[in-house]
Motif scaffolding. Structure first.
Motif, short mmCIF file in Angstrom:
data_model
loop_
_atom_site.label_atom_id
_atom_site.label_comp_id
_atom_site.label_asym_id
_atom_site.label_seq_id
_atom_site.Cartn_x
_atom_site.Cartn_y
_atom_site.Cartn_z
N ILE A 1 53.09 -30.69 -3.35
CA ILE A 1 51.70 -30.13 -3.20
C ILE A 1 50.71 -30.77 -4.08
CG2 ILE A 1 50.29 -27.98 -3.42
CD1 ILE A 1 52.03 -26.48 -2.04
N GLU A 2 51.16 -30.85 -5.11
CA GLU A 2 50.13 -31.25 -6.31
C GLU A 2 49.91 -32.83 -5.98
OE1 GLU A 2 49.78 -31.76 -10.99
OE2 GLU A 2 51.00 -30.39 -10.12
N PRO A 3 50.91 -33.77 -5.79
CA PRO A 3 50.67 -35.07 -5.48
C PRO A 3 49.85 -35.25 -4.14
CG PRO A 3 52.96 -34.62 -5.49
CD PRO A 3 52.45 -33.61 -6.16
N LEU A 4 50.14 -34.57 -3.30
CA LEU A 4 49.53 -34.37 -2.18
C LEU A 4 47.94 -34.26 -2.18
CD1 LEU A 4 49.39 -34.88 1.18
CD2 LEU A 4 50.13 -32.51 1.28
N GLN A 5 47.77 -33.21 -2.98
CA GLN A 5 46.30 -32.84 -3.46
C GLN A 5 45.67 -34.09 -4.06
OE1 GLN A 5 47.12 -29.26 -5.42
NE2 GLN A 5 46.30 -28.09 -3.58
N ALA A 6 46.24 -34.76 -4.96
CA ALA A 6 45.72 -35.90 -5.70
C ALA A 6 45.75 -36.99 -4.56
CB ALA A 6 46.68 -36.24 -6.76
N MET A 7 46.29 -37.17 -3.79
CA MET A 7 46.47 -38.05 -2.77
C MET A 7 45.19 -37.93 -1.96
SD MET A 7 47.36 -40.93 -1.27
CE MET A 7 48.81 -41.17 -2.10
N ARG A 8 44.91 -36.66 -1.39
CA ARG A 8 43.85 -36.31 -0.75
C ARG A 8 42.47 -36.68 -1.30
NH1 ARG A 8 43.08 -30.19 -1.11
NH2 ARG A 8 42.60 -30.85 -3.23
N ASP A 9 42.28 -36.32 -2.70
CA ASP A 9 41.28 -36.44 -3.31
C ASP A 9 40.88 -37.91 -3.61
OD1 ASP A 9 40.87 -33.82 -3.45
OD2 ASP A 9 41.79 -33.50 -5.43
N ALA A 10 41.78 -38.53 -4.01
CA ALA A 10 41.72 -40.20 -4.20
C ALA A 10 41.25 -40.69 -2.80
CB ALA A 10 42.79 -40.70 -4.72
N THR A 11 41.59 -40.47 -1.75
CA THR A 11 41.58 -41.05 -0.48
C THR A 11 40.01 -40.68 -0.05
OG1 THR A 11 43.96 -40.90 -0.12
CG2 THR A 11 42.48 -41.33 1.84
N ALA A 12 39.81 -39.69 -0.06
CA ALA A 12 38.47 -39.06 0.20
C ALA A 12 37.44 -39.75 -0.56
CB ALA A 12 38.39 -37.57 0.09
N SER A 13 37.59 -39.60 -1.79
CA SER A 13 36.66 -40.46 -2.73
C SER A 13 36.51 -41.75 -2.41
CB SER A 13 37.21 -40.39 -4.02
OG SER A 13 36.97 -39.04 -4.82
N LEU A 14 37.61 -42.61 -2.12
CA LEU A 14 37.53 -44.00 -1.88
C LEU A 14 36.73 -44.15 -0.30
CD1 LEU A 14 38.29 -46.87 -2.19
CD2 LEU A 14 40.50 -46.53 -0.99
N LEU A 15 36.89 -43.11 0.61
CA LEU A 15 36.35 -43.41 1.87
C LEU A 15 34.72 -43.25 1.75
CD1 LEU A 15 38.85 -41.53 4.22
CD2 LEU A 15 37.89 -43.89 4.51
N ARG A 16 34.45 -42.25 0.56
CA ARG A 16 33.16 -41.98 0.50
C ARG A 16 32.53 -42.93 -0.23
NH1 ARG A 16 34.36 -35.67 -0.52
NH2 ARG A 16 34.12 -34.92 1.62
N ALA A 17 33.28 -43.69 -1.25
CA ALA A 17 32.54 -44.64 -1.94
C ALA A 17 32.44 -46.02 -0.96
CB ALA A 17 33.52 -45.20 -3.15
#
Length: 222
Positions: free
Chosen positions: A131-147
């Protein structure tokens, strides 16, 4: 007669000027704006999907987001057609628009793979470690898409994807630890298949997002 000929000639000059200096910018600008909207929507979609994977609850907003993404992809196709026509008529020096369209469709397919995994929550035995690495993956991916979306809107070079790489490496390491500890052997084959499909989906998504970063940079350099 001379005045009429002069009026026609002036009209032709105005039309050519508009075609050369107005339409190309509009077509390519429409392409970048549509691509930015899709990138933002993909970030929303990923957040909703991983939420379902973590808590096992459905997300009614998924249908709305997917509908908006499909509409955005149709806008991309229209912008590509307009840009291609201008290039063929030598009215624009814009870059070939088809690579960014293909990349957006590949990102869409990657998210479809991830969506198939997210119909149920993570297996109970594996969830605490993932769960924790998945949440980190979610946040990093969403941030990259928005950037990427912001770069497309403002005409900037594509963003750095190193945070995504770090999050993906952490998720893969967590999967490897589960396998080394024998946890995956205790799961049903269908559950193990879902976990590896999720890993594959994120790995493929990372490749296509990096390609999208390059395509957004190509638009900025134009």
């Amino acid at each position: 007669a001379l005045e009429r000929v002069a009026e026609i000639a002036l009209g032709i000059l105005v039309g050519v000027g508009v075609a050369l200096f107005v339409l190309p910018a509009r077509a390519q600008g429409a392409l970048a704006a549509a691509a930015a909207r899709i990138a933002d929507l993909n970030a929303e979609l990923l957040i909703a999907l991983t939420g379902s994977l973590i808590d096992g609850k459905g997300r009614p907003e998924l249908a709305v987001i997917n509908k908006r993404i499909r509409a955005g992809l149709r806008q991309i196709e229209t912008a590509v057609e307009e840009t291609v026509r201008e290039r063929r008529a030598h009215l624009s020096a814009a870059i070939d628009p088809e690579p960014i369209a293909r990349t957006l469709y590949r990102v869409r397919h990657d998210l479809v793979i991830i969506a198939r995994v997210c119909v149920r929550a993570l297996p109970e035995r594996a969830a605490p470690a993932l769960i924790e690495p998945l949440q980190a993956m979610r946040d990093a991916t969403a941030s990259l898409l928005r950037a990427i979306a912001e770069a497309l809107r403002r005409g900037y070079l594509g963003p750095d994807a190193s945070a995504f790489d770090d999050a993906l490496a952490a998720y893969v390491a967590a999967m490897d630890r589960l396998r080394a500890a024998g946890v995956l052997r205790e799961l049903q084959s269908e559950e193990v298949g879902r976990l590896y499909a999720l890993r594959f989906g994120f790995e493929q998504l990372g490749l296509d997002l990096k390609d999208l970063v390059e395509r957004s940079s190509d638009l900025a350099r134009e």
